[in-house]
Design a protein around this motif. Structure first.
Motif, PDB file in Angstrom:
ATOM      1  N   ARG A 219      49.019  41.871  41.418  1.00 43.74           N
ATOM      2  CA  ARG A 219      48.292  43.613  41.004  1.00 43.74           C
ATOM      3  C   ARG A 219      47.603  44.340  41.919  1.00 43.74           C
ATOM      4  O   ARG A 219      46.531  42.868  42.470  1.00 43.74           O
ATOM      5  CB  ARG A 219      47.774  43.240  39.339  1.00 43.74           C
ATOM      6  N   VAL A 220      46.647  45.170  41.524  1.00 46.91           N
ATOM      7  CA  VAL A 220      45.819  45.543  42.135  1.00 46.91           C
ATOM      8  C   VAL A 220      44.461  46.403  41.349  1.00 46.91           C
ATOM      9  O   VAL A 220      44.740  46.672  40.606  1.00 46.91           O
ATOM     10  CB  VAL A 220      45.526  46.796  43.625  1.00 46.91           C
TER      11      VAL A 220
ATOM     12  N   ASN B 127      40.715  45.257  45.414  1.00 52.11           N
ATOM     13  CA  ASN B 127      40.750  43.017  44.974  1.00 52.11           C
ATOM     14  C   ASN B 127      42.079  42.803  44.550  1.00 52.11           C
ATOM     15  O   ASN B 127      42.622  43.760  43.163  1.00 52.11           O
ATOM     16  CB  ASN B 127      39.563  42.848  44.326  1.00 52.11           C
ATOM     17  N   ALA B 128      42.271  42.014  44.692  1.00 50.05           N
ATOM     18  CA  ALA B 128      44.139  41.517  44.405  1.00 50.05           C
ATOM     19  C   ALA B 128      43.557  40.790  43.608  1.00 50.05           C
ATOM     20  O   ALA B 128      42.592  39.955  43.272  1.00 50.05           O
ATOM     21  CB  ALA B 128      44.943  41.070  45.622  1.00 50.05           C
TER      22      ALA B 128
END
Length: 118
Positions: free
Chosen positions: A85-86, A95-96
């Motif tokens: 997800r981001v 950010n991951a």
């Protein structure tokens, strides 16, 4: 030695959080393990308790004997797929985030004659 197992796949608990709970009950008798899981304040404990009850029900279906005398012979956690997800950050960045999943297996067995003597 007759065994009954239960597998829960793709459960949304990280493996590193489920492994300490599984290590705690491995080798225990079923009633003692259920008591430990009931009083453990972790989310993974609720999930493992459900799997353990399923394994005991499977054993009773196979007519392996009384659940009071059964032992958890094997219990382990494997990594499942990771959901990526981001998360939005400031200034247009991102950010991951990795949401990890687990495959949890619990195997219960009827005690052997040697176990009953001890």
């Amino acid at each position: 030695m007759t065994e009954a197992r239960a597998i829960l796949r793709f459960v949304r608990v990280a493996p590193r959080k489920a492994k300490p709970v599984i290590d705690m009950i491995r080798g225990q008798h079923v009633p003692a393990a259920l008591a430990m899981l009931k009083h453990t304040p972790r989310h993974a404990a609720r999930v493992v308790e459900k799997i353990l009850r399923s394994a005991v029900a499977n054993a009773e279906q196979k007519e392996m004997g009384d659940s009071e005398s059964m032992v958890i012979s094997k219990a382990f956690v494997n990594c499942g797929p990771t959901y990526k997800r981001v998360r939005a950050r400031s200034m247009g960045r991102a950010n991951a985030i990795q949401k990890r999943t687990s495959h949890i297996t619990v195997v219960v067995a009827a005690p052997t004659i040697q176990d009953k003597k001890q």
